[in-house]
Motif scaffolding. Structure first.
Motif, short mmCIF file in Angstrom:
data_model
loop_
_atom_site.label_atom_id
_atom_site.label_comp_id
_atom_site.label_asym_id
_atom_site.label_seq_id
_atom_site.Cartn_x
_atom_site.Cartn_y
_atom_site.Cartn_z
N THR A 200 0.83 -1.00 -0.14
CA THR A 200 0.02 0.18 -0.16
C THR A 200 0.87 1.21 0.21
O THR A 200 1.85 1.12 0.53
CB THR A 200 -1.05 0.10 1.04
OG1 THR A 200 -1.68 1.23 1.16
CG2 THR A 200 -0.17 -0.05 2.59
N LYS A 202 -0.17 3.94 1.58
CA LYS A 202 -0.77 4.66 2.83
C LYS A 202 -0.68 3.87 4.04
O LYS A 202 -1.11 2.77 4.22
CB LYS A 202 -2.22 5.00 2.47
CG LYS A 202 -2.61 5.72 1.47
CD LYS A 202 -4.15 6.26 1.31
CE LYS A 202 -4.38 6.82 0.07
NZ LYS A 202 -5.09 5.68 -0.77
N TYR A 220 4.83 0.64 -0.84
CA TYR A 220 5.43 0.86 -2.13
C TYR A 220 6.01 2.34 -2.28
O TYR A 220 6.82 2.44 -3.25
CB TYR A 220 4.65 0.48 -3.43
CG TYR A 220 3.43 1.06 -3.46
CD1 TYR A 220 3.45 2.25 -4.30
CD2 TYR A 220 2.27 0.86 -3.19
CE1 TYR A 220 2.15 2.82 -4.59
CE2 TYR A 220 0.98 1.12 -3.29
CZ TYR A 220 1.08 2.14 -3.97
OH TYR A 220 -0.33 3.07 -4.03
N1 LIG Z 1 -8.55 -6.60 -16.43
C1 LIG Z 1 -9.65 -6.27 -16.11
O1 LIG Z 1 -10.85 -6.89 -16.43
C2 LIG Z 1 -9.87 -5.23 -14.90
C3 LIG Z 1 -11.05 -5.24 -14.11
C4 LIG Z 1 -11.12 -4.36 -12.92
C5 LIG Z 1 -10.12 -3.49 -12.89
N2 LIG Z 1 -9.03 -3.44 -13.63
C6 LIG Z 1 -7.98 -2.46 -13.62
O2 LIG Z 1 -7.27 -2.81 -12.64
C7 LIG Z 1 -6.63 -1.74 -11.85
C8 LIG Z 1 -7.43 -1.70 -10.49
O3 LIG Z 1 -8.69 -1.60 -10.34
P1 LIG Z 1 -9.48 -1.15 -9.14
O4 LIG Z 1 -10.91 -1.15 -9.34
O5 LIG Z 1 -8.91 -2.25 -8.20
O6 LIG Z 1 -8.74 0.15 -8.65
P2 LIG Z 1 -8.91 1.14 -7.55
O7 LIG Z 1 -10.04 0.66 -6.60
O8 LIG Z 1 -9.23 2.56 -8.10
O9 LIG Z 1 -7.47 1.03 -6.87
C9 LIG Z 1 -6.93 2.45 -6.26
C10 LIG Z 1 -5.89 1.73 -5.40
O10 LIG Z 1 -4.77 1.30 -6.13
C11 LIG Z 1 -3.72 1.42 -5.39
N3 LIG Z 1 -2.63 2.01 -6.08
C12 LIG Z 1 -2.63 3.19 -7.07
N4 LIG Z 1 -1.62 3.17 -7.78
C13 LIG Z 1 -0.75 2.16 -7.32
C14 LIG Z 1 0.69 1.87 -7.80
N5 LIG Z 1 1.41 2.46 -8.81
N6 LIG Z 1 0.99 0.76 -7.09
C15 LIG Z 1 0.45 -0.12 -6.43
N7 LIG Z 1 -1.04 0.24 -6.04
C16 LIG Z 1 -1.53 1.45 -6.47
C17 LIG Z 1 -3.93 2.56 -4.31
O11 LIG Z 1 -4.11 1.85 -3.12
P3 LIG Z 1 -3.11 2.51 -1.82
O12 LIG Z 1 -3.73 3.57 -1.55
O13 LIG Z 1 -3.19 1.34 -0.74
O14 LIG Z 1 -1.76 2.64 -2.29
C18 LIG Z 1 -5.32 2.90 -4.94
O15 LIG Z 1 -6.07 3.48 -3.59
C19 LIG Z 1 -7.27 -0.53 -12.55
O16 LIG Z 1 -6.17 -0.39 -13.71
C20 LIG Z 1 -8.39 -1.23 -13.59
O17 LIG Z 1 -8.49 -0.51 -14.79
C21 LIG Z 1 -8.67 -4.46 -14.60
#
Ligand SMILES: NC(=O)c1ccc[n+]([C@@H]2O[C@H](COP(=O)([O-])OP(=O)(O)OC[C@H]3O[C@@H](n4cnc5c(N)ncnc54)[C@H](OP(=O)(O)O)[C@@H]3O)[C@@H](O)[C@H]2O)c1
Length: 348
Positions: A200, A202, A220
Protein backbone atom coordinates in the motif's frame (compact mmCIF):
# COMPACT_ATOMS: atom_id res chain seq x y z
CA UNK A 1 -41.61 -3.04 -6.25
CA UNK A 2 -40.59 -1.38 -9.52
CA UNK A 3 -42.45 1.82 -10.35
CA UNK A 4 -43.31 3.01 -13.82
CA UNK A 5 -41.05 6.02 -13.28
CA UNK A 6 -37.57 5.53 -11.87
CA UNK A 7 -34.35 7.46 -11.32
CA UNK A 8 -31.17 6.65 -13.17
CA UNK A 9 -27.78 8.09 -14.03
CA UNK A 10 -27.10 8.60 -17.71
CA UNK A 11 -23.79 9.10 -19.49
CA UNK A 12 -24.24 11.90 -22.00
CA UNK A 13 -20.82 11.01 -23.44
CA UNK A 14 -17.21 10.75 -22.28
CA UNK A 15 -14.88 13.58 -21.32
CA UNK A 16 -15.52 14.21 -17.63
CA UNK A 17 -17.70 13.02 -14.76
CA UNK A 18 -19.78 16.15 -15.46
CA UNK A 19 -21.23 14.10 -18.33
CA UNK A 20 -23.10 12.07 -15.73
CA UNK A 21 -26.69 13.25 -15.43
CA UNK A 22 -29.34 12.15 -12.95
CA UNK A 23 -32.65 11.77 -14.78
CA UNK A 24 -36.07 10.19 -14.45
CA UNK A 25 -37.05 7.50 -16.93
CA UNK A 26 -40.19 5.55 -17.72
CA UNK A 27 -39.91 1.75 -17.52
CA UNK A 28 -39.33 0.20 -20.92
CA UNK A 29 -41.41 -2.76 -22.09
CA UNK A 30 -39.72 -6.04 -21.20
CA UNK A 31 -38.53 -8.18 -24.13
CA UNK A 32 -39.29 -11.94 -24.10
CA UNK A 33 -35.73 -12.90 -23.06
CA UNK A 34 -35.17 -10.08 -20.57
CA UNK A 35 -35.57 -9.56 -16.85
CA UNK A 36 -36.32 -6.35 -14.97
CA UNK A 37 -34.19 -6.04 -11.85
CA UNK A 38 -34.84 -3.65 -8.97
CA UNK A 39 -31.30 -2.60 -8.13
CA UNK A 40 -30.38 -2.56 -4.43
CA UNK A 41 -26.70 -1.65 -4.63
CA UNK A 42 -23.95 -0.87 -7.12
CA UNK A 43 -20.22 -0.46 -6.66
CA UNK A 44 -17.85 1.73 -8.63
CA UNK A 45 -14.86 0.49 -10.56
CA UNK A 46 -11.84 2.29 -11.98
CA UNK A 47 -13.41 1.33 -15.34
CA UNK A 48 -16.49 3.46 -14.60
CA UNK A 49 -14.26 6.45 -13.95
CA UNK A 50 -12.25 6.12 -17.16
CA UNK A 51 -15.47 5.58 -19.17
CA UNK A 52 -16.97 8.80 -17.77
CA UNK A 53 -13.72 10.58 -18.61
CA UNK A 54 -12.96 8.63 -21.80
CA UNK A 55 -9.37 8.82 -20.65
CA UNK A 56 -7.99 5.50 -21.97
CA UNK A 57 -8.19 3.81 -25.37
CA UNK A 58 -11.53 2.03 -26.00
CA UNK A 59 -13.25 3.71 -23.05
CA UNK A 60 -15.60 6.09 -24.90
CA UNK A 61 -19.19 5.76 -23.71
CA UNK A 62 -22.11 5.38 -26.09
CA UNK A 63 -24.19 8.52 -25.37
CA UNK A 64 -27.31 7.99 -23.23
CA UNK A 65 -26.06 4.81 -21.60
CA UNK A 66 -26.63 4.05 -17.92
CA UNK A 67 -23.17 3.87 -16.25
CA UNK A 68 -22.03 1.19 -13.80
CA UNK A 69 -20.31 -2.18 -14.26
CA UNK A 70 -21.32 -3.85 -11.01
CA UNK A 71 -24.57 -4.23 -9.15
CA UNK A 72 -26.94 -6.44 -7.20
CA UNK A 73 -30.70 -6.52 -7.10
CA UNK A 74 -33.95 -8.48 -7.07
CA UNK A 75 -35.80 -9.75 -10.12
CA UNK A 76 -39.06 -7.83 -10.46
CA UNK A 77 -40.48 -9.41 -13.62
CA UNK A 78 -39.38 -11.75 -16.39
CA UNK A 79 -40.06 -11.91 -20.13
CA UNK A 80 -42.30 -14.56 -21.67
CA UNK A 81 -39.40 -16.90 -22.61
CA UNK A 82 -37.57 -16.73 -19.28
CA UNK A 83 -37.97 -19.88 -17.18
CA UNK A 84 -34.79 -20.03 -15.10
CA UNK A 85 -35.44 -16.83 -13.14
CA UNK A 86 -38.48 -15.68 -11.22
CA UNK A 87 -39.60 -12.55 -9.36
CA UNK A 88 -37.87 -12.31 -5.99
CA UNK A 89 -34.59 -13.94 -7.09
CA UNK A 90 -31.51 -12.07 -5.87
CA UNK A 91 -29.20 -11.58 -8.84
CA UNK A 92 -26.05 -10.03 -10.31
CA UNK A 93 -25.65 -9.04 -13.97
CA UNK A 94 -22.50 -10.20 -15.80
CA UNK A 95 -20.81 -7.26 -17.51
CA UNK A 96 -20.81 -8.80 -20.99
CA UNK A 97 -24.06 -9.80 -22.70
CA UNK A 98 -24.91 -12.21 -25.51
CA UNK A 99 -22.01 -14.59 -24.99
CA UNK A 100 -21.65 -18.27 -24.07
CA UNK A 101 -21.05 -19.41 -20.50
CA UNK A 102 -17.33 -20.04 -21.02
CA UNK A 103 -16.66 -16.98 -23.17
CA UNK A 104 -13.58 -15.05 -22.03
CA UNK A 105 -14.12 -11.41 -23.02
CA UNK A 106 -11.46 -9.52 -24.92
CA UNK A 107 -11.31 -5.72 -24.93
CA UNK A 108 -13.91 -5.34 -27.70
CA UNK A 109 -16.44 -7.32 -25.64
CA UNK A 110 -15.59 -5.31 -22.51
CA UNK A 111 -16.11 -2.07 -24.46
CA UNK A 112 -19.50 -3.40 -25.56
CA UNK A 113 -20.43 -4.18 -21.96
CA UNK A 114 -22.45 -2.77 -19.10
CA UNK A 115 -22.03 0.90 -18.37
CA UNK A 116 -20.28 1.71 -21.63
CA UNK A 117 -22.27 0.53 -24.65
CA UNK A 118 -25.26 -1.07 -22.91
CA UNK A 119 -27.15 0.12 -19.84
CA UNK A 120 -25.35 -0.59 -16.57
CA UNK A 121 -26.20 -0.60 -12.89
CA UNK A 122 -26.43 2.99 -11.57
CA UNK A 123 -30.22 3.01 -11.73
CA UNK A 124 -33.22 2.12 -9.59
CA UNK A 125 -34.22 -0.54 -12.09
CA UNK A 126 -32.38 -2.19 -14.95
CA UNK A 127 -33.36 -4.48 -17.80
CA UNK A 128 -30.84 -7.21 -18.70
CA UNK A 129 -30.87 -10.30 -20.89
CA UNK A 130 -31.74 -13.27 -18.68
CA UNK A 131 -28.73 -15.17 -20.05
CA UNK A 132 -26.39 -12.55 -18.50
CA UNK A 133 -27.74 -12.98 -14.97
CA UNK A 134 -25.94 -14.89 -12.22
CA UNK A 135 -27.38 -15.90 -8.85
CA UNK A 136 -26.24 -13.75 -5.91
CA UNK A 137 -24.34 -15.54 -3.11
CA UNK A 138 -26.57 -16.25 -0.12
CA UNK A 139 -23.94 -15.28 2.47
CA UNK A 140 -23.76 -11.59 1.42
CA UNK A 141 -25.85 -8.47 1.63
CA UNK A 142 -26.55 -6.47 -1.54
CA UNK A 143 -23.70 -4.02 -0.96
CA UNK A 144 -21.14 -6.81 -0.66
CA UNK A 145 -22.55 -8.75 -3.60
CA UNK A 146 -22.45 -5.60 -5.75
CA UNK A 147 -18.63 -5.77 -5.67
CA UNK A 148 -18.34 -9.12 -7.42
CA UNK A 149 -19.18 -8.53 -11.08
CA UNK A 150 -16.14 -6.53 -12.25
CA UNK A 151 -13.21 -6.23 -9.83
CA UNK A 152 -14.23 -9.38 -7.94
CA UNK A 153 -14.52 -11.53 -11.04
CA UNK A 154 -11.24 -10.19 -12.38
CA UNK A 155 -9.45 -11.03 -9.13
CA UNK A 156 -11.05 -14.49 -9.20
CA UNK A 157 -9.95 -15.12 -12.79
CA UNK A 158 -6.41 -13.94 -11.98
CA UNK A 159 -6.06 -16.39 -9.10
CA UNK A 160 -8.24 -19.30 -10.19
CA UNK A 161 -8.77 -19.00 -13.93
CA UNK A 162 -5.61 -20.59 -15.32
CA UNK A 163 -6.20 -24.32 -15.65
CA UNK A 164 -4.11 -26.38 -13.19
CA UNK A 165 -2.65 -23.22 -11.64
CA UNK A 166 -5.43 -22.13 -9.30
CA UNK A 167 -4.20 -20.73 -5.99
CA UNK A 168 -4.10 -23.39 -3.29
CA UNK A 169 -3.21 -23.79 0.37
CA UNK A 170 0.49 -23.13 0.95
CA UNK A 171 0.89 -20.76 -2.03
CA UNK A 172 2.33 -17.27 -1.60
CA UNK A 173 0.32 -14.48 -3.25
CA UNK A 174 1.30 -10.82 -3.69
CA UNK A 175 -1.37 -8.12 -4.07
CA UNK A 176 -0.76 -4.43 -4.74
CA UNK A 177 -2.53 -1.44 -3.18
CA UNK A 178 -5.95 -1.38 -1.55
CA UNK A 179 -8.25 -1.03 -4.55
CA UNK A 180 -11.16 -3.30 -5.36
CA UNK A 181 -9.27 -5.92 -7.40
CA UNK A 182 -6.44 -6.25 -4.90
CA UNK A 183 -8.63 -6.59 -1.81
CA UNK A 184 -10.82 -9.16 -3.55
CA UNK A 185 -7.66 -11.07 -4.50
CA UNK A 186 -6.43 -10.88 -0.90
CA UNK A 187 -9.73 -12.26 0.40
CA UNK A 188 -9.98 -15.06 -2.18
CA UNK A 189 -6.34 -16.10 -1.70
CA UNK A 190 -6.72 -16.14 2.09
CA UNK A 191 -9.91 -18.21 1.82
CA UNK A 192 -8.01 -20.69 -0.38
CA UNK A 193 -5.36 -21.07 2.32
CA UNK A 194 -2.57 -19.01 0.75
CA UNK A 195 -0.16 -16.66 2.52
CA UNK A 196 -0.75 -13.12 1.24
CA UNK A 197 1.69 -10.22 1.16
CA UNK A 198 0.14 -6.84 0.36
CA UNK A 199 1.50 -3.43 -0.57
CA UNK A 200 0.00 0.00 0.00
CA UNK A 201 1.09 3.59 -0.42
CA UNK A 202 -0.74 4.68 2.74
CA UNK A 203 0.40 3.75 6.23
CA UNK A 204 -3.17 4.11 7.46
CA UNK A 205 -4.16 1.02 5.45
CA UNK A 206 -1.72 -1.36 7.15
CA UNK A 207 -3.97 -2.27 10.07
CA UNK A 208 -6.92 -2.97 7.81
CA UNK A 209 -4.85 -5.13 5.45
CA UNK A 210 -3.52 -7.07 8.43
CA UNK A 211 -7.04 -7.51 9.80
CA UNK A 212 -8.08 -9.00 6.45
CA UNK A 213 -5.28 -11.53 6.77
CA UNK A 214 -2.23 -10.07 5.03
CA UNK A 215 0.82 -11.72 6.61
CA UNK A 216 3.04 -8.73 5.73
CA UNK A 217 2.40 -5.25 4.36
CA UNK A 218 5.02 -3.22 2.45
CA UNK A 219 4.78 0.49 1.61
CA UNK A 220 5.53 0.79 -2.11
CA UNK A 221 6.05 4.55 -1.80
CA UNK A 222 8.83 4.36 0.79
CA UNK A 223 10.40 1.13 -0.51
CA UNK A 224 11.14 1.45 -4.23
CA UNK A 225 12.40 -2.16 -4.28
CA UNK A 226 9.24 -3.52 -2.68
CA UNK A 227 9.25 -6.53 -4.99
CA UNK A 228 12.71 -7.53 -3.80
CA UNK A 229 11.65 -6.95 -0.19
CA UNK A 230 8.51 -9.03 -0.70
CA UNK A 231 10.44 -11.90 -2.26
CA UNK A 232 12.57 -12.19 0.88
CA UNK A 233 9.36 -12.89 2.84
CA UNK A 234 8.71 -16.12 0.90
CA UNK A 235 10.22 -19.50 1.97
CA UNK A 236 13.95 -19.53 1.08
CA UNK A 237 13.30 -16.31 -0.85
CA UNK A 238 11.92 -18.44 -3.70
CA UNK A 239 9.34 -15.81 -4.75
CA UNK A 240 5.56 -15.72 -5.17
CA UNK A 241 3.37 -18.34 -6.80
CA UNK A 242 0.87 -15.68 -7.93
CA UNK A 243 1.11 -11.91 -8.31
CA UNK A 244 -1.90 -9.82 -9.27
CA UNK A 245 -0.35 -6.81 -11.01
CA UNK A 246 -2.63 -3.76 -11.03
CA UNK A 247 -0.13 -1.00 -11.80
CA UNK A 248 1.17 -2.08 -15.22
CA UNK A 249 4.38 -0.24 -16.07
CA UNK A 250 4.52 1.25 -12.55
CA UNK A 251 4.58 -2.15 -10.83
CA UNK A 252 5.55 -4.79 -13.37
CA UNK A 253 9.32 -4.45 -12.88
CA UNK A 254 8.95 -5.20 -9.17
CA UNK A 255 6.43 -7.97 -9.91
CA UNK A 256 9.09 -9.67 -12.04
CA UNK A 257 11.57 -9.23 -9.18
CA UNK A 258 9.14 -10.94 -6.78
CA UNK A 259 7.79 -13.84 -8.89
CA UNK A 260 9.10 -17.38 -8.36
CA UNK A 261 10.34 -19.61 -11.15
CA UNK A 262 7.24 -20.72 -13.07
CA UNK A 263 5.02 -18.44 -10.95
CA UNK A 264 2.09 -16.59 -12.54
CA UNK A 265 2.04 -12.81 -12.96
CA UNK A 266 -1.50 -11.72 -13.88
CA UNK A 267 -1.55 -8.45 -15.81
CA UNK A 268 -4.79 -6.90 -14.67
CA UNK A 269 -4.50 -3.15 -14.36
CA UNK A 270 -3.06 0.07 -15.65
CA UNK A 271 -3.12 2.25 -12.52
CA UNK A 272 0.45 3.37 -13.26
CA UNK A 273 -0.07 4.66 -16.80
CA UNK A 274 2.68 7.08 -17.71
CA UNK A 275 5.48 5.12 -16.00
CA UNK A 276 8.44 3.96 -18.09
CA UNK A 277 7.66 0.86 -20.17
CA UNK A 278 8.81 -2.45 -18.72
CA UNK A 279 10.59 -4.67 -21.25
CA UNK A 280 8.49 -7.79 -21.92
CA UNK A 281 11.74 -9.77 -22.20
CA UNK A 282 12.10 -9.41 -18.42
CA UNK A 283 9.59 -12.28 -18.26
CA UNK A 284 12.17 -14.48 -19.99
CA UNK A 285 14.88 -13.67 -17.45
CA UNK A 286 12.36 -14.20 -14.62
CA UNK A 287 11.25 -17.61 -16.01
CA UNK A 288 7.60 -17.04 -15.21
CA UNK A 289 4.14 -17.13 -16.72
CA UNK A 290 2.70 -13.74 -17.67
CA UNK A 291 -1.04 -13.77 -18.21
CA UNK A 292 -3.33 -11.01 -19.44
CA UNK A 293 -6.59 -11.14 -17.50
CA UNK A 294 -9.76 -9.36 -18.57
CA UNK A 295 -12.81 -9.92 -16.38
CA UNK A 296 -13.91 -13.58 -16.54
CA UNK A 297 -16.59 -15.83 -17.94
CA UNK A 298 -20.10 -16.40 -16.60
CA UNK A 299 -19.06 -19.86 -15.45
CA UNK A 300 -16.14 -18.31 -13.54
CA UNK A 301 -18.65 -15.90 -11.99
CA UNK A 302 -20.78 -18.87 -10.84
CA UNK A 303 -17.69 -20.67 -9.48
CA UNK A 304 -16.74 -17.51 -7.56
CA UNK A 305 -20.23 -17.26 -6.06
CA UNK A 306 -20.06 -20.91 -4.93
CA UNK A 307 -16.57 -20.37 -3.46
CA UNK A 308 -17.73 -17.27 -1.56
CA UNK A 309 -20.62 -19.23 -0.06
CA UNK A 310 -18.44 -22.23 0.82
CA UNK A 311 -15.75 -20.11 2.51
CA UNK A 312 -18.10 -17.37 3.71
CA UNK A 313 -16.10 -14.65 1.97
CA UNK A 314 -17.44 -11.26 3.09
CA UNK A 315 -16.15 -8.59 0.68
CA UNK A 316 -14.55 -5.62 2.43
CA UNK A 317 -16.14 -2.25 1.67
CA UNK A 318 -15.05 1.35 1.94
CA UNK A 319 -16.13 3.23 5.08
CA UNK A 320 -18.16 5.72 3.04
CA UNK A 321 -21.32 4.69 1.20
CA UNK A 322 -23.41 6.90 -1.05
CA UNK A 323 -27.03 7.17 -2.14
CA UNK A 324 -27.82 6.87 -5.85
CA UNK A 325 -28.49 10.60 -6.12
CA UNK A 326 -25.05 11.25 -4.61
CA UNK A 327 -23.13 9.05 -7.07
CA UNK A 328 -20.94 11.88 -8.36
CA UNK A 329 -19.37 12.22 -4.90
CA UNK A 330 -18.68 8.49 -5.04
CA UNK A 331 -16.85 8.97 -8.36
CA UNK A 332 -14.78 11.73 -6.74
CA UNK A 333 -13.78 9.49 -3.84
CA UNK A 334 -12.68 6.83 -6.30
CA UNK A 335 -10.78 9.31 -8.45
CA UNK A 336 -8.90 10.72 -5.45
CA UNK A 337 -8.09 7.16 -4.33
CA UNK A 338 -9.46 7.93 -0.88
CA UNK A 339 -11.30 4.61 -0.72
CA UNK A 340 -10.41 1.23 0.73
CA UNK A 341 -11.55 -1.69 -1.42
CA UNK A 342 -14.96 -0.84 -2.92
CA UNK A 343 -17.00 2.36 -3.10
CA UNK A 344 -20.63 1.26 -2.77
CA UNK A 345 -23.77 3.08 -3.80
CA UNK A 346 -26.85 1.96 -1.90
CA UNK A 347 -29.89 2.23 -4.13
CA UNK A 348 -32.83 0.78 -2.19
N1 LIG B 1 -8.47 -6.57 -16.38
C1 LIG B 1 -9.72 -6.35 -15.96
O1 LIG B 1 -10.69 -6.97 -16.40
C2 LIG B 1 -9.90 -5.33 -14.89
C3 LIG B 1 -11.03 -5.34 -14.07
C4 LIG B 1 -11.12 -4.43 -13.02
C5 LIG B 1 -10.10 -3.50 -12.87
N2 LIG B 1 -9.05 -3.51 -13.73
C6 LIG B 1 -7.95 -2.57 -13.59
O2 LIG B 1 -7.24 -2.92 -12.42
C7 LIG B 1 -6.75 -1.73 -11.82
C8 LIG B 1 -7.25 -1.66 -10.41
O3 LIG B 1 -8.65 -1.54 -10.44
P1 LIG B 1 -9.44 -1.26 -9.09
O4 LIG B 1 -10.89 -1.22 -9.44
O5 LIG B 1 -8.98 -2.19 -8.05
O6 LIG B 1 -8.91 0.21 -8.81
P2 LIG B 1 -9.08 1.13 -7.55
O7 LIG B 1 -10.06 0.56 -6.59
O8 LIG B 1 -9.33 2.50 -8.07
O9 LIG B 1 -7.63 1.07 -6.90
C9 LIG B 1 -7.03 2.22 -6.40
C10 LIG B 1 -5.94 1.84 -5.41
O10 LIG B 1 -4.85 1.22 -6.10
C11 LIG B 1 -3.65 1.49 -5.41
N3 LIG B 1 -2.65 1.99 -6.34
C12 LIG B 1 -2.69 3.09 -7.10
N4 LIG B 1 -1.56 3.23 -7.80
C13 LIG B 1 -0.78 2.19 -7.46
C14 LIG B 1 0.51 1.77 -7.80
N5 LIG B 1 1.27 2.45 -8.67
N6 LIG B 1 1.00 0.64 -7.22
C15 LIG B 1 0.26 -0.07 -6.35
N7 LIG B 1 -0.98 0.28 -5.98
C16 LIG B 1 -1.48 1.39 -6.52
C17 LIG B 1 -3.96 2.53 -4.34
O11 LIG B 1 -3.99 1.84 -3.09
P3 LIG B 1 -3.17 2.41 -1.82
O12 LIG B 1 -3.85 3.71 -1.51
O13 LIG B 1 -3.35 1.38 -0.77
O14 LIG B 1 -1.76 2.58 -2.25
C18 LIG B 1 -5.34 3.03 -4.75
O15 LIG B 1 -6.11 3.46 -3.67
C19 LIG B 1 -7.21 -0.58 -12.71
O16 LIG B 1 -6.18 -0.25 -13.63
C20 LIG B 1 -8.39 -1.15 -13.45
O17 LIG B 1 -8.59 -0.56 -14.70
C21 LIG B 1 -8.94 -4.40 -14.72
Amino acid sequence: MADDKYNTWMLKGSGSTENLQYVQQTSAKLGPDEVRVVMHAASLNYRDLVIAKGSLPMTQATPNTVPGSDGAGVVHSVGANVVELRPGDKVLPHMVQGVSDDFLPRMDAISGGLGQAVNGTLCEQGVYPAESIVRMPDNMNFAQAATLGCSGLTAWNALMGLRDRAVQAGDYVLVQGTGGVSIAALQFAKAAGATVVATTGKGANVARLTALGAAHVINYKTDADWGVTARKLTPEGRGFDHIVDVGGDATLGQSFAAIRTDGVVSLVGVLGTGANKVDAMTALWSVCVVRGVLLGSKNMFRDMVAFCEKHNVQPALDDETYSLADAQRAYQRLEKQQHFSKVVIKIQ
